[in-house]
Design a protein around this motif. Structure first.
Motif, mmCIF file in Angstrom:
data_model
loop_
_atom_site.group_PDB
_atom_site.id
_atom_site.type_symbol
_atom_site.label_atom_id
_atom_site.label_comp_id
_atom_site.label_asym_id
_atom_site.label_seq_id
_atom_site.Cartn_x
_atom_site.Cartn_y
_atom_site.Cartn_z
ATOM 1 N N ALA A 57 0.829 -1.206 0.000
ATOM 2 C CA ALA A 57 0.000 0.000 0.000
ATOM 3 C C ALA A 57 0.865 1.258 0.000
ATOM 4 C CB ALA A 57 -0.933 -0.016 1.199
ATOM 5 N N ASP A 58 1.952 1.226 0.773
ATOM 6 C CA ASP A 58 2.844 2.383 0.852
ATOM 7 C C ASP A 58 3.585 2.630 -0.459
ATOM 8 O OD1 ASP A 58 2.064 2.751 3.460
ATOM 9 O OD2 ASP A 58 3.836 1.793 4.336
ATOM 10 N N HIS A 59 3.650 1.598 -1.324
ATOM 11 C CA HIS A 59 4.326 1.732 -2.618
ATOM 12 C C HIS A 59 3.327 1.888 -3.767
ATOM 13 C CE1 HIS A 59 7.832 0.400 -0.334
ATOM 14 N NE2 HIS A 59 8.581 0.729 -1.372
ATOM 15 N N GLY A 60 2.098 2.241 -3.444
ATOM 16 C CA GLY A 60 1.123 2.557 -4.478
ATOM 17 C C GLY A 60 0.368 1.382 -5.055
ATOM 18 N N VAL A 61 0.535 0.198 -4.478
ATOM 19 C CA VAL A 61 -0.227 -0.964 -4.923
ATOM 20 C C VAL A 61 -1.572 -0.951 -4.197
ATOM 21 C CG1 VAL A 61 -0.252 -3.481 -5.148
ATOM 22 C CG2 VAL A 61 1.913 -2.235 -5.298
ATOM 23 N N LYS A 99 -0.544 -5.298 -15.224
ATOM 24 C CA LYS A 99 0.213 -4.113 -14.831
ATOM 25 C C LYS A 99 0.368 -4.038 -13.320
ATOM 26 C CE LYS A 99 -0.122 0.953 -15.001
ATOM 27 N NZ LYS A 99 -0.948 2.098 -15.496
ATOM 28 N N MET A 100 -0.730 -4.228 -12.581
ATOM 29 C CA MET A 100 -0.666 -4.119 -11.128
ATOM 30 C C MET A 100 0.131 -5.272 -10.511
ATOM 31 S SD MET A 100 -1.482 -2.147 -8.549
ATOM 32 C CE MET A 100 -2.774 -1.080 -9.201
ATOM 33 N N LEU A 101 0.059 -6.456 -11.124
ATOM 34 C CA LEU A 101 0.821 -7.589 -10.609
ATOM 35 C C LEU A 101 2.319 -7.314 -10.722
ATOM 36 C CD1 LEU A 101 0.769 -10.453 -9.441
ATOM 37 C CD2 LEU A 101 0.676 -11.328 -11.781
ATOM 38 N N ALA A 102 2.752 -6.752 -11.835
ATOM 39 C CA ALA A 102 4.158 -6.396 -11.989
ATOM 40 C C ALA A 102 4.570 -5.334 -10.971
ATOM 41 C CB ALA A 102 4.422 -5.902 -13.412
ATOM 42 N N GLN A 103 3.715 -4.339 -10.770
ATOM 43 C CA GLN A 103 4.005 -3.314 -9.762
ATOM 44 C C GLN A 103 4.119 -3.937 -8.373
ATOM 45 O OE1 GLN A 103 0.764 -0.557 -10.317
ATOM 46 N NE2 GLN A 103 1.679 0.406 -12.113
ATOM 47 N N MET A 104 3.252 -4.916 -8.093
ATOM 48 C CA MET A 104 3.287 -5.591 -6.805
ATOM 49 C C MET A 104 4.604 -6.335 -6.608
ATOM 50 S SD MET A 104 0.897 -8.639 -5.351
ATOM 51 C CE MET A 104 2.187 -9.864 -5.588
ATOM 52 N N HIS A 105 5.050 -7.063 -7.635
ATOM 53 C CA HIS A 105 6.300 -7.807 -7.524
ATOM 54 C C HIS A 105 7.476 -6.872 -7.269
ATOM 55 C CE1 HIS A 105 4.512 -11.403 -9.957
ATOM 56 N NE2 HIS A 105 4.168 -11.423 -8.686
#
Length: 320
Positions: free
Chosen positions: A72-76, A122-128
């Motif tokens: 959450a703190d990293h925008g996910v 896109k969000m999965l890559a951001q999460m990783h």
């Protein structure tokens, strides 16, 4: 999600006083899923989700909840865990670990189009990427070690053909896990269960990932395979929809490019993802736990997918 441990409003009211959420006004059990006891709760501060953990321990839970906080703190877009007055994210309820998280807006997209799959990729890559360097390391608790422990438990319930498929696939996965290509795969915290019902949308806008309680540290490409095997198929057959697969993989690759080793592993990881869920559904079907509300899943769905992934090639990963 199911209800193994019932909770009434009378139970909830005194317990909620330790949280900065005001008075508890309503509680409703969530029927989907089969792992924890989950409830929608309404308080004077709004709507939240209460989870009582039936298998995970007090010691294991900081991994999941602190990971969600980091993401959450990293925008996910993930639910935010709520701390009590002492700063604890995990608190006992009916003698079991429990946690409250914020409720996401929107609803699950059960008939996704390529645009939805692209948003998920896109969000999965951001999460990783956001999970890189996370200070707590916990293995995927439904990974290879669990497969070896669980296969002998379900084999007696199966006919010879299904037994042969289980044995052959775990042998294939063992062999690949011993290769240099596997050892070189990028890894870190993964969701490991990113099905359609664990993502929320408002129209075409993705509003969040949730239910991180199968998360663990594993290869990122396994997480992609789990996601593709649910989001990018015809549910009735398990056949891959090429437009949706290509949309998800391209969107992921644009954020976190796939490696050459991942391209080598791709087909085997699609098989691994199907095997993992076939095995867990076999276990839950033949060795169920009691629950007040329980929605069992059909094991044959992922058996079909595994057989398809063994027999046919899949769209290749994008490469630079």
């Amino acid at each position: 999600m199911a209800v193994f441990t019932p909770v009434t409003l009378d139970d909830l009211t005194p317990w909620m006083t330790q949280f900065p959420l005001g008075k508890a006004l309503a509680i409703k059990g969530i029927a989907s899923g089969i792992e924890n006891s989950n409830f929608f709760i309404r308080t004077e501060a709004g709507e939240f989700v209460l989870t009582i953990f039936e298998n995970l321990s007090f010691e294991q839970l900081p991994f999941y909840l602190k990971l969600m906080r980091r993401l959450a703190d990293h925008g996910v877009l993930v639910p935010a865990p709520i701390a009590n007055a002492n700063g604890n994210l995990v608190v006992a309820l009916h003698g079991k670990p429990a946690a409250i998280v914020s409720k996401l807006e929107g609803e699950s997209q059960m008939s996704p189009l390529p645009i939805h799959c692209a948003e998920v990729g896109k969000m999965l890559a951001q999460m990783h990427l956001a999970g890189q360097g996370f200070e707590i390391v916990q293995p995927n608790l439904r990974g290879l070690a669990w497969w070896h422990a669980t296969v002998p438990l379900v084999l007696p319930f199966l006919n010879e053909d299904k037994q042969a498929l289980l044995r052959a696939e775990i042998h294939h996965q063992d062999a690949f896990a011993s290769t240099a290509s596997y050892q070189a795969l990028p890894s870190g915290p993964i969701h490991a269960d990113l099905f359609r019902n664990n993502v929320m949308f408002d129209g075409e806008r993705l509003t969040g990932f949730f239910d991180f309680y199968f998360a663990g540290c594993d290869t990122w490409i396994f997480d992609v395979a789990v996601t593709v095997n649910d989001w990018c198929i015809a549910p009735e057959t398990g056949v891959l929809d090429l437009a949706r697969v290509e949309a998800m993989l391209a969107a992921y690759h644009a954020v976190r490019p796939f490696t050459a080793e991942e391209a080598i592993a791709w087909r085997t990881m699609l098989r691994a993802a199907a095997f993992r869920f076939w095995l867990s559904r076999l276990y839950d079907y033949y060795l169920p736990r009691d629950a007040e509300i329980l929605t069992p899943h059909d094991p044959e769905h992922f058996e079909r997918i595994l057989r398809l992934r063994e027999a046919a090639s899949a769209p290749a990963l994008p490469q630079n």
